[in-house]
Design a protein around this motif. Structure first.
Motif, PDB file in Angstrom:
ATOM      1  N   UNK A 168       1.614  -2.249  -7.860  1.00 36.79           N
ATOM      2  CA  UNK A 168       1.045  -1.305  -6.896  1.00 36.79           C
ATOM      3  C   UNK A 168       1.173   0.141  -7.362  1.00 36.79           C
ATOM      4  N   UNK A 169       2.370   0.565  -7.756  1.00 35.38           N
ATOM      5  CA  UNK A 169       2.553   1.961  -8.147  1.00 35.38           C
ATOM      6  C   UNK A 169       1.747   2.306  -9.388  1.00 35.38           C
ATOM      7  N   UNK A 170       1.669   1.368 -10.333  1.00 38.43           N
ATOM      8  CA  UNK A 170       0.900   1.616 -11.550  1.00 38.43           C
ATOM      9  C   UNK A 170      -0.591   1.738 -11.236  1.00 38.43           C
ATOM     10  N   UNK A 171      -1.058   0.994 -10.236  1.00 32.86           N
ATOM     11  CA  UNK A 171      -2.453   1.141  -9.808  1.00 32.86           C
ATOM     12  C   UNK A 171      -2.701   2.573  -9.334  1.00 32.86           C
ATOM     13  N   UNK A 172      -1.781   3.108  -8.534  1.00 31.74           N
ATOM     14  CA  UNK A 172      -1.927   4.482  -8.066  1.00 31.74           C
ATOM     15  C   UNK A 172      -1.878   5.494  -9.199  1.00 31.74           C
ATOM     16  N   UNK A 173      -0.931   5.316 -10.128  1.00 31.33           N
ATOM     17  CA  UNK A 173      -0.809   6.236 -11.252  1.00 31.33           C
ATOM     18  C   UNK A 173      -2.075   6.212 -12.117  1.00 31.33           C
ATOM     19  N   UNK A 174      -2.581   5.013 -12.379  1.00 38.08           N
ATOM     20  CA  UNK A 174      -3.762   4.871 -13.223  1.00 38.08           C
ATOM     21  C   UNK A 174      -4.990   5.502 -12.579  1.00 38.08           C
ATOM     22  N   UNK A 175      -5.078   5.416 -11.250  1.00 33.65           N
ATOM     23  CA  UNK A 175      -6.204   6.035 -10.547  1.00 33.65           C
ATOM     24  C   UNK A 175      -6.230   7.538 -10.789  1.00 33.65           C
ATOM     25  N   UNK A 176      -5.059   8.167 -10.754  1.00 35.41           N
ATOM     26  CA  UNK A 176      -4.990   9.608 -11.025  1.00 35.41           C
ATOM     27  C   UNK A 176      -5.391   9.904 -12.468  1.00 35.41           C
ATOM     28  N   UNK A 177      -4.939   9.067 -13.401  1.00 37.84           N
ATOM     29  CA  UNK A 177      -5.302   9.266 -14.807  1.00 37.84           C
ATOM     30  C   UNK A 177      -6.814   9.147 -15.017  1.00 37.84           C
ATOM     31  N   UNK A 178      -7.448   8.207 -14.312  1.00 45.60           N
ATOM     32  CA  UNK A 178      -8.902   8.083 -14.411  1.00 45.60           C
ATOM     33  C   UNK A 178      -9.600   9.340 -13.892  1.00 45.60           C
ATOM     34  N   UNK A 179      -9.048   9.889 -12.827  1.00 50.02           N
ATOM     35  CA  UNK A 179      -9.618  11.119 -12.279  1.00 50.02           C
ATOM     36  C   UNK A 179      -9.490  12.271 -13.281  1.00 50.02           C
ATOM     37  N   UNK A 180      -8.342  12.362 -13.951  1.00 52.78           N
ATOM     38  CA  UNK A 180      -8.143  13.406 -14.952  1.00 52.78           C
ATOM     39  C   UNK A 180      -9.125  13.253 -16.111  1.00 52.78           C
ATOM     40  N   UNK A 181      -9.385  12.016 -16.504  1.00 53.43           N
ATOM     41  CA  UNK A 181     -10.353  11.786 -17.571  1.00 53.43           C
ATOM     42  C   UNK A 181     -11.733  12.300 -17.176  1.00 53.43           C
ATOM     43  N   UNK A 241       0.814  -1.214   0.000  1.00 50.98           N
ATOM     44  CA  UNK A 241       0.000   0.000   0.000  1.00 50.98           C
ATOM     45  C   UNK A 241       0.848   1.264   0.000  1.00 50.98           C
ATOM     46  N   UNK A 242       2.069   1.167   0.484  1.00 52.34           N
ATOM     47  CA  UNK A 242       2.996   2.286   0.318  1.00 52.34           C
ATOM     48  C   UNK A 242       3.225   2.526  -1.169  1.00 52.34           C
ATOM     49  N   UNK A 243       3.365   1.428  -1.933  1.00 52.03           N
ATOM     50  CA  UNK A 243       3.568   1.536  -3.368  1.00 52.03           C
ATOM     51  C   UNK A 243       2.394   2.187  -4.073  1.00 52.03           C
ATOM     52  N   UNK A 244       1.170   1.819  -3.682  1.00 57.63           N
ATOM     53  CA  UNK A 244      -0.019   2.428  -4.285  1.00 57.63           C
ATOM     54  C   UNK A 244      -0.026   3.931  -4.021  1.00 57.63           C
TER      55      UNK A 244
END
Length: 353
Positions: free
Chosen positions: A299-312, A84-87
């Motif tokens: 984990x880190x890619x999950x976090x990055x993708x979540x931000x990208x979804x928010x931007x969309x 979860x630190x990675x996320x």
């Protein structure tokens, strides 16, 4: 911004023809020379497709964005679980690259001030939320994305890995190695309560697959409320049986660490007496003795993708999107194959529903 009509006028074709060429319509009958002229003219005029315009808008929307990062773990609990630190680091690094502000909120116990969420451009919620907590997040978020979790239904954007599918692939691989006596230790999902203790996705997949294979033994599937000592305690109980499993699969690497301790204290060896496989691939996994075989979850890619979804969402997307990121089994010394040959199984495909 240049339009399809302008490209059509420059090349001397219809707007419909330009549209079909730029959308790679395979049914369009047109000469190679004319097709090339359309593409080169579009490039020369810096034409952007609607999809690329949306992506550019999403990138621009990130500047000055205020993101509320809601975590279901307290800071000390998160530090004890590197996954979860990675996320979280994925979320923070993506926001930093976009020059966006991140405000951390820990939804543990009493709910924080709702104005924190309401004042943010959007919310990325890390972890599992149910009942009142889920309702609270939906009620006070302008835009809401879940990282490492997908609530039931299709009301929310989310990104996660399919750990149930990963469990099936892990079991198939271990079974192909010749192992049959397989045990599992995990935790009880607090949402479902004492009447449904095997509801966690990896546990459910383990029971279903083993049952279909005719190999399931209830006494070799142990779960409890998660504590720092769960891996040690459950592994000790399971490996104390006279007919202990030949392979122990743990729900995550933290449980595997406790299992290693129990195995060594009992005078057993990994993998000679019991092989071990797990999930997450936290950094310490490769430094255990022997190194731990584990399903790598990005984990880190999950976090990055979540931000990208928010931007969309901020750029105007209205349809709910669920992104499932692939996993990879990293084979190390804790699960050797009987024939001694290396094995590589990966599921790196990204699926969007």
């Amino acid at each position: 911004m240049v339009t399809i009509k302008e490209i059509a006028a420059a090349v001397g074709v219809s707007s419909a023809t330009v549209s079909r060429v730029l959308n790679y319509d395979p049914t369009l009958s047109i000469s190679t020379r004319k097709r090339q002229a359309i593409i080169e003219t579009a490039e020369a005029l810096n034409y952007a497709t609607p999809r690329n315009r949306s992506r550019a808008a999403a990138q621009g929307a990130g500047t000055g964005l205020k993101v509320a990062l809601v975590h279901f773990l307290e800071p000390a609990q998160e530090l004890a679980d590197p996954y979860y630190v990675g996320v979280r680091l994925g979320i923070e690094s993506r926001c930093q690259a976009l020059k966006s502000e991140v405000v951390k909120v820990f939804l543990t116990g009493s709910a924080p001030e709702a104005t924190i969420l309401e004042g943010a451009s959007g919310v990325v919620a890390v972890g599992h939320y149910y009942g009142d907590e889920l309702d609270w997040l939906r009620r006070h978020s302008r835009h809401l994305v879940f990282a490492d979790y997908a609530p039931a239904g299709d009301a929310d954007d989310s990104v996660l890995s399919d750990v149930g599918l990963a469990m099936i692939r892990l079991l198939e691989a271990v079974h192909a190695m010749g192992y049959r006596d397989m045990g599992f230790i995990g935790w009880i999902d607090p949402f479902y309560g004492p009447d449904n203790i095997h509801s966690e996705r990896r546990c459910r997949a383990f029971i279903d697959w083993m049952t279909k294979a005719g190999l399931y033994r209830p006494d070799l599937c142990m779960v409890e409320r998660m504590t720092p000592d769960s891996g040690y305690r459950l592994a000790t109980a399971m490996l104390s049986k006279s007919d202990r499993p030949k392979v122990l699969i743990t729900c995550n690497d933290n449980l595997a660490l406790g299992a290693y301790r129990a195995i060594h204290e009992m005078g057993l060896k990994v993998p000679e007496d019991v092989a071990v496989a797990s999930f997450n691939d936290i950094p310490v996994a490769q430094f255990l003795a022997p190194p731990l075989s584990t399903v790598k979850i990005p984990a880190e890619l999950i976090g990055e993708t979540a931000v990208d979804l928010l931007l969309e969402r901020l750029s105007g997307r209205e349809v709910v999107k669920k992104v499932i990121l692939g996993t990879e089994i990293v084979w190390r010394g804790s699960t050797p194959q009987p024939n001694g040959q290396p094995l590589s199984i990966a599921d790196k495909e990204v699926k969007i529903y």
